[in-house]
Design an enzyme around this catalytic site. Structure first.
Site, PDB file in Angstrom:
ATOM      1  N   HIS A  63       0.863  -1.189   0.000  1.00 27.49           N
ATOM      2  CA  HIS A  63       0.000   0.000   0.000  1.00 27.49           C
ATOM      3  C   HIS A  63       0.903   1.244   0.000  1.00 27.49           C
ATOM      4  O   HIS A  63       1.974   1.244   0.624  1.00 27.49           O
ATOM      5  CB  HIS A  63      -0.912   0.011   1.229  1.00 27.49           C
ATOM      6  CG  HIS A  63      -2.073  -0.940   1.091  1.00 27.49           C
ATOM      7  ND1 HIS A  63      -2.799  -1.393   2.174  1.00 27.49           N
ATOM      8  CD2 HIS A  63      -2.618  -1.521  -0.009  1.00 27.49           C
ATOM      9  CE1 HIS A  63      -3.752  -2.213   1.735  1.00 27.49           C
ATOM     10  NE2 HIS A  63      -3.662  -2.309   0.424  1.00 27.49           N
ATOM     11  N   ASP A  65       1.146   4.112   1.416  1.00 29.62           N
ATOM     12  CA  ASP A  65       1.695   4.762   2.614  1.00 29.62           C
ATOM     13  C   ASP A  65       2.903   4.018   3.189  1.00 29.62           C
ATOM     14  O   ASP A  65       3.574   4.516   4.078  1.00 29.62           O
ATOM     15  CB  ASP A  65       0.615   4.974   3.690  1.00 29.62           C
ATOM     16  CG  ASP A  65      -0.160   3.723   4.061  1.00 29.62           C
ATOM     17  OD1 ASP A  65      -0.433   2.907   3.168  1.00 29.62           O
ATOM     18  OD2 ASP A  65      -0.494   3.554   5.255  1.00 29.62           O
ATOM     19  N   HIS A 137      -4.363  -8.606   5.580  1.00 28.74           N
ATOM     20  CA  HIS A 137      -4.690  -7.205   5.311  1.00 28.74           C
ATOM     21  C   HIS A 137      -5.319  -7.038   3.923  1.00 28.74           C
ATOM     22  O   HIS A 137      -5.298  -5.959   3.346  1.00 28.74           O
ATOM     23  CB  HIS A 137      -3.386  -6.389   5.447  1.00 28.74           C
ATOM     24  CG  HIS A 137      -3.577  -4.906   5.362  1.00 28.74           C
ATOM     25  ND1 HIS A 137      -4.548  -4.221   6.068  1.00 28.74           N
ATOM     26  CD2 HIS A 137      -2.892  -3.960   4.656  1.00 28.74           C
ATOM     27  CE1 HIS A 137      -4.460  -2.940   5.784  1.00 28.74           C
ATOM     28  NE2 HIS A 137      -3.477  -2.752   4.928  1.00 28.74           N
TER      29      HIS A 137
HETATM   30 ZN   LIG Z   1      -0.901   1.684   6.157  1.00 34.24          ZN
HETATM   31 ZN   LIG Z   2      -2.259  -1.074   4.316  1.00 34.77          ZN
END
Ligand SMILES: [Zn+2]
Ligand SMILES: [Zn+2]
Length: 297
Positions: A63, A65, A137
């Site tokens: 992801h 970030d 996740h």
């Molecule tokens: Zn994150």
């Molecule tokens: Zn994530």
């Protein structure tokens, strides 16, 4: 001593106060960067740390970030005369991701980048090892542990008592070997002790799963995401995250020494005490970090 520096403590959206995630674990010459969110290069500068000292990069998942700062760091290392082999470890997909990244942002790279998809114990050095565990996740995601293995130390008080002076025999003791000193035999186990292991576990972005407790068991630091408070449990689940209360309950079950909350949502910036309080209710030795905080273990 192991120093953990938090170079970014935000969740998906960085804020004025918080950068995307980046955690630097320093032990002697080893500098392991766990995740590399956007803006990581400036975070290094502000913290007066040199990115050229990075030895390994561990990526939890892909992801943005957690990875948007990678291309910048890789290019900076290239123009800064980085001479080491840079090892990048991550979950399944990291190899393809780095290949695409290097294709998208071409630059002259004279150092070697080695990328490995890892699970289980994946690096064993002289004094420490690194371990990965699969998280849940909604995408391939790893948690990581840095474990500094306890060394055999000489019990100086006992040596003094027995009037054993310094000398090469002490090196033998350190290796766990029995010695003969002034015609007397001594057992290594009577004159030495083995330190406890020192463990730092990083679990970011995951729902609660049965693998977390055994993975972080007895950690000195359990570094966890804190994207959602307990009041947003449903939303947390919907986005494949756990809540701070989940993290605190895991900390208690796993008998960790300290829970460190990071990956903080901006929705809690005005009332950080509330979210920390939620964790402390279940696990009193909890802290919530801000950018550039560091913890020595
Ligand atoms: Zn994150
Ligand atoms: Zn994530």
């Amino acid at each position: 001593m192991v120093r953990v520096t938090f170079l970014g403590t935000a969740d998906q959206i960085p804020s004025v106060k918080r950068n995307h995630t980046g955690i630097l674990v320093n032990y002697n010459e080893e500098n392991i960067l766990i995740d590399c969110g956007e803006g990581m290069q400036r975070q290094f500068r502000i913290a007066r740390l040199n990115p050229c000292r990075i030895t390994k990069i561990l990526i939890t998942h892909l992801h943005g970030d957690h990875v948007l700062g990678l291309s910048g760091i890789l290019q900076t290392l290239a123009v800064s005369g980085y001479k080491k082999v840079l090892n990048i470890y991550g979950p399944k997909g990291i190899k393809e991701f780095i290949r695409k990244l290097l294709d998208t942002f071409p630059f002259r790279c004279e150092y070697e980048i080695k990328v490995e998809e890892v699970k289980g114990k994946f690096f064993t050095g002289e004094y420490f090892y690194l371990e990965a565990e699969e998280m849940s996740h909604g995408c391939y995601c790893n948690a990581y542990s840095f474990v500094k293995v306890g060394q055999r130390r000489i019990d100086k008080v006992k040596l003094k008592k027995l009037k054993i002076d310094a000398g090469p025999h002490l090196q033998e003791l350190k290796k766990g070997k029995n010695i003969k000193y002034k015609d007397k035999k001594y057992l290594a186990k009577d004159l030495t002790y083995v330190e406890d292991d020192l463990k730092i576990s990083v679990v970011l972005d995951t729902t609660v799963n049965e693998r977390i407790v055994p993975f972080v068991k007895n950690a000195n630091l359990f570094i966890s995401e804190s994207t959602f408070g307990a009041e947003l449990k449903e939303k947390a689940l919907e986005h494949n995250h756990m809540t701070v209360v989940d993290a605190a309950k895991i900390a208690k079950k796993a008998k960790v020494k300290k829970l460190v909350l990071t990956h903080v949502s901006q929705r809690y910036e005005a009332n950080l005490k509330d979210i920390l309080g939620q964790a402390k209710e279940f696990f009193p030795d909890s802290v919530l970090v801000k950018d550039f905080d560091s913890i020595d273990v």
